[in-house]
Every structure is written in C-alpha cells, then in structure tokens.
Design a protein around this motif. Structure first.
Motif, PDB file in Angstrom:
ATOM      1  N   PHE A  94      40.417  48.316   9.925  1.00 38.41           N
ATOM      2  CA  PHE A  94      39.075  48.238  10.427  1.00 38.41           C
ATOM      3  C   PHE A  94      38.745  46.787  11.087  1.00 38.41           C
ATOM      4  O   PHE A  94      37.564  46.320  11.093  1.00 38.41           O
ATOM      5  CB  PHE A  94      38.008  48.566   9.360  1.00 38.41           C
ATOM      6  N   ALA A  95      39.824  46.182  11.379  1.00 39.26           N
ATOM      7  CA  ALA A  95      39.868  44.722  11.958  1.00 39.26           C
ATOM      8  C   ALA A  95      38.827  44.729  13.204  1.00 39.26           C
ATOM      9  O   ALA A  95      39.066  45.650  14.073  1.00 39.26           O
ATOM     10  CB  ALA A  95      41.053  44.116  12.269  1.00 39.26           C
ATOM     11  N   GLY A  96      37.874  43.664  13.174  1.00 39.73           N
ATOM     12  CA  GLY A  96      36.913  43.405  14.042  1.00 39.73           C
ATOM     13  C   GLY A  96      35.455  44.300  13.944  1.00 39.73           C
ATOM     14  O   GLY A  96      34.791  44.194  15.007  1.00 39.73           O
ATOM     15  N   PHE A  97      35.311  45.098  12.882  1.00 39.29           N
ATOM     16  CA  PHE A  97      34.280  45.919  12.736  1.00 39.29           C
ATOM     17  C   PHE A  97      33.030  45.354  12.238  1.00 39.29           C
ATOM     18  O   PHE A  97      31.941  45.784  12.293  1.00 39.29           O
ATOM     19  CB  PHE A  97      34.597  47.212  12.082  1.00 39.29           C
ATOM     20  N   ASP A  98      33.330  44.524  11.243  1.00 40.25           N
ATOM     21  CA  ASP A  98      32.202  43.912  10.362  1.00 40.25           C
ATOM     22  C   ASP A  98      31.111  43.403  11.128  1.00 40.25           C
ATOM     23  O   ASP A  98      31.553  42.673  11.962  1.00 40.25           O
ATOM     24  CB  ASP A  98      32.824  43.058   9.203  1.00 40.25           C
ATOM     25  N   GLY A  99      29.622  43.664  10.738  1.00 43.24           N
ATOM     26  CA  GLY A  99      28.673  43.194  11.503  1.00 43.24           C
ATOM     27  C   GLY A  99      27.601  44.229  12.067  1.00 43.24           C
ATOM     28  O   GLY A  99      27.873  45.672  11.615  1.00 43.24           O
ATOM     29  N   ALA A 100      26.802  43.760  12.904  1.00 41.83           N
ATOM     30  CA  ALA A 100      25.598  44.588  13.400  1.00 41.83           C
ATOM     31  C   ALA A 100      26.063  44.926  14.640  1.00 41.83           C
ATOM     32  O   ALA A 100      26.624  44.175  15.358  1.00 41.83           O
ATOM     33  CB  ALA A 100      24.390  43.704  13.231  1.00 41.83           C
ATOM     34  N   TRP A 101      25.551  46.198  15.145  1.00 42.11           N
ATOM     35  CA  TRP A 101      25.929  46.571  16.303  1.00 42.11           C
ATOM     36  C   TRP A 101      24.824  47.377  16.920  1.00 42.11           C
ATOM     37  O   TRP A 101      24.082  48.027  16.296  1.00 42.11           O
ATOM     38  CB  TRP A 101      27.005  47.594  16.560  1.00 42.11           C
ATOM     39  N   THR A 102      24.478  47.260  18.112  1.00 43.35           N
ATOM     40  CA  THR A 102      23.399  48.010  18.890  1.00 43.35           C
ATOM     41  C   THR A 102      23.907  48.655  20.200  1.00 43.35           C
ATOM     42  O   THR A 102      24.913  48.213  20.706  1.00 43.35           O
ATOM     43  CB  THR A 102      22.089  47.224  19.229  1.00 43.35           C
ATOM     44  N   GLY A 103      23.200  49.783  20.650  1.00 42.24           N
ATOM     45  CA  GLY A 103      23.932  50.309  21.843  1.00 42.24           C
ATOM     46  C   GLY A 103      22.874  51.570  22.232  1.00 42.24           C
ATOM     47  O   GLY A 103      22.087  52.128  21.641  1.00 42.24           O
ATOM     48  N   THR A 104      23.180  52.032  23.265  1.00 49.58           N
ATOM     49  CA  THR A 104      22.459  53.295  23.962  1.00 49.58           C
ATOM     50  C   THR A 104      23.515  54.230  24.759  1.00 49.58           C
ATOM     51  O   THR A 104      24.653  53.908  25.028  1.00 49.58           O
ATOM     52  CB  THR A 104      21.633  52.815  25.409  1.00 49.58           C
ATOM     53  N   GLY A 105      22.988  55.280  24.843  1.00 48.29           N
ATOM     54  CA  GLY A 105      24.043  56.267  25.526  1.00 48.29           C
ATOM     55  C   GLY A 105      23.186  57.686  25.757  1.00 48.29           C
ATOM     56  O   GLY A 105      22.027  57.672  26.013  1.00 48.29           O
ATOM     57  N   THR A 106      23.961  58.818  25.861  1.00 46.81           N
ATOM     58  CA  THR A 106      23.391  60.123  26.027  1.00 46.81           C
ATOM     59  C   THR A 106      23.777  61.068  24.801  1.00 46.81           C
ATOM     60  O   THR A 106      25.071  60.958  24.648  1.00 46.81           O
ATOM     61  CB  THR A 106      23.804  60.557  27.575  1.00 46.81           C
ATOM     62  N   VAL A 107      22.810  61.866  24.786  1.00 47.43           N
ATOM     63  CA  VAL A 107      23.386  63.372  23.830  1.00 47.43           C
ATOM     64  C   VAL A 107      23.324  64.692  24.982  1.00 47.43           C
ATOM     65  O   VAL A 107      22.147  64.782  25.703  1.00 47.43           O
ATOM     66  CB  VAL A 107      22.364  63.407  22.775  1.00 47.43           C
TER      67      VAL A 107
END
Length: 165
Positions: free
Chosen positions: A35-48
């Motif tokens: 899981f290296a590099g995963f710790d923290g807050a993330w935001t994003g957009t996309g499609t369903v």
C-alpha cells in the motif's frame, strides 16, 4: 440527491463503492509494503455507466490510513452522482502481494468481502456481496490515480481519476 430506490441497485452501488474505496486506498500508504503511497486524502471525478447505456458524472472523496509496516489499510470513501450517493468503509490486510478484507456501506447496511493483489502501484481486486460481484483495476502514477470497475449488473462500469491532496 436521492438514494437508490431498488435494493439490487443499492447493493451494486455499494459494491462499486467498495471497489472504489479499495482502489483509492491502493494509492496511499507508507514507504514500504503493497500500500506504499496510499496514505492520505484523495478527491476526484469520473463517470458511472448504467446497463441502459446512460452515464452519470460522479464525485468522490476518500481518506486512507496505512498501519504497521504498510501491511494493513483502512479506508473511507464518500461518492455522489446526480441520482445517488454511498458511504463506504473498508479494512484490508496483505500477505505478500495477496490482499483480502471486508467492506460495508453504512446507508444501506450492506457488507461484503474483497480479495486480490497489490504492489508496484497497481491493485486488482474482486469485490463481492450477496447478489453482487465486480472487478476493480487501479493504477497509480505519482499523485494521480485511475480506477476502473466492471460489473454485469445495473451499474456496468465506473471510471474515476483521483488526485492526492
């Protein structure tokens, strides 16, 4: 925003959310472990993409906590489109490149299992719950992450780009 009206769609959305949750988690961690590099807050957009051929925009926020020597991950994911939202949590552990864990969606009281592989900036996972299954593919490059989810149910696919920070 409104919640899913049918339980089948709710289960599928929760499963996809769990997959999204795991995928974002794959981009936060400490300096070692799968899981290296995963710790923290993330935001994003996309499609369903839905089974009737329609698509909707989706917005997501995620928070990931990597524990120990990077071998366990706790996640929280909140996503919404114009017609629904879901709030998922996940608890994942690693044994080498193999990962497994469980997830839940609090609004609908749905839970399930997940399993797959993680390492080298990539996560591939199978997510399931009663009446639902999906495949997730995640690729991380620096502070950018792409998430792809496929299912044969009402929700056919999810494509999201997340950034850390």
């Amino acid at each position: 925003m409104k919640f899913f009206g049918r339980s089948e769609l709710a289960i599928k959305a929760a499963g996809i959310g769990a997959a999204l949750l795991l995928s974002v988690a794959a981009s936060h961690a400490q300096s070692s472990g799968p899981f290296a590099g995963f710790d923290g807050a993330w935001t994003g957009t996309g499609t369903v993409s839905l089974s009737d051929g329609s698509t909707e925009r989706i917005r997501c926020k995620a928070d990931y906590k990597v524990a120990g020597t990077g071998l366990s991950l706790k996640q929280a994911l909140h996503c919404a489109s114009d017609s629904y939202k879901f709030d998922l949590t996940s608890d994942v552990t690693s044994q080498g490149e193999r990962i497994s864990g469980n997830w839940s969606e609090s609004n609908r009281n749905i839970f399930g299992n997940l399993q797959g592989t993680a390492g080298g900036g990539q996560i591939d996972v199978f997510v399931e719950a009663n009446g639902f299954a999906a495949n997730l593919s995640l690729r991380t490059n620096g502070s950018k992450q792409t998430v792809q989810i496929s299912s044969k149910g009402e929700i056919r696919g999810v494509n999201i780009t997340m950034t850390k920070g």
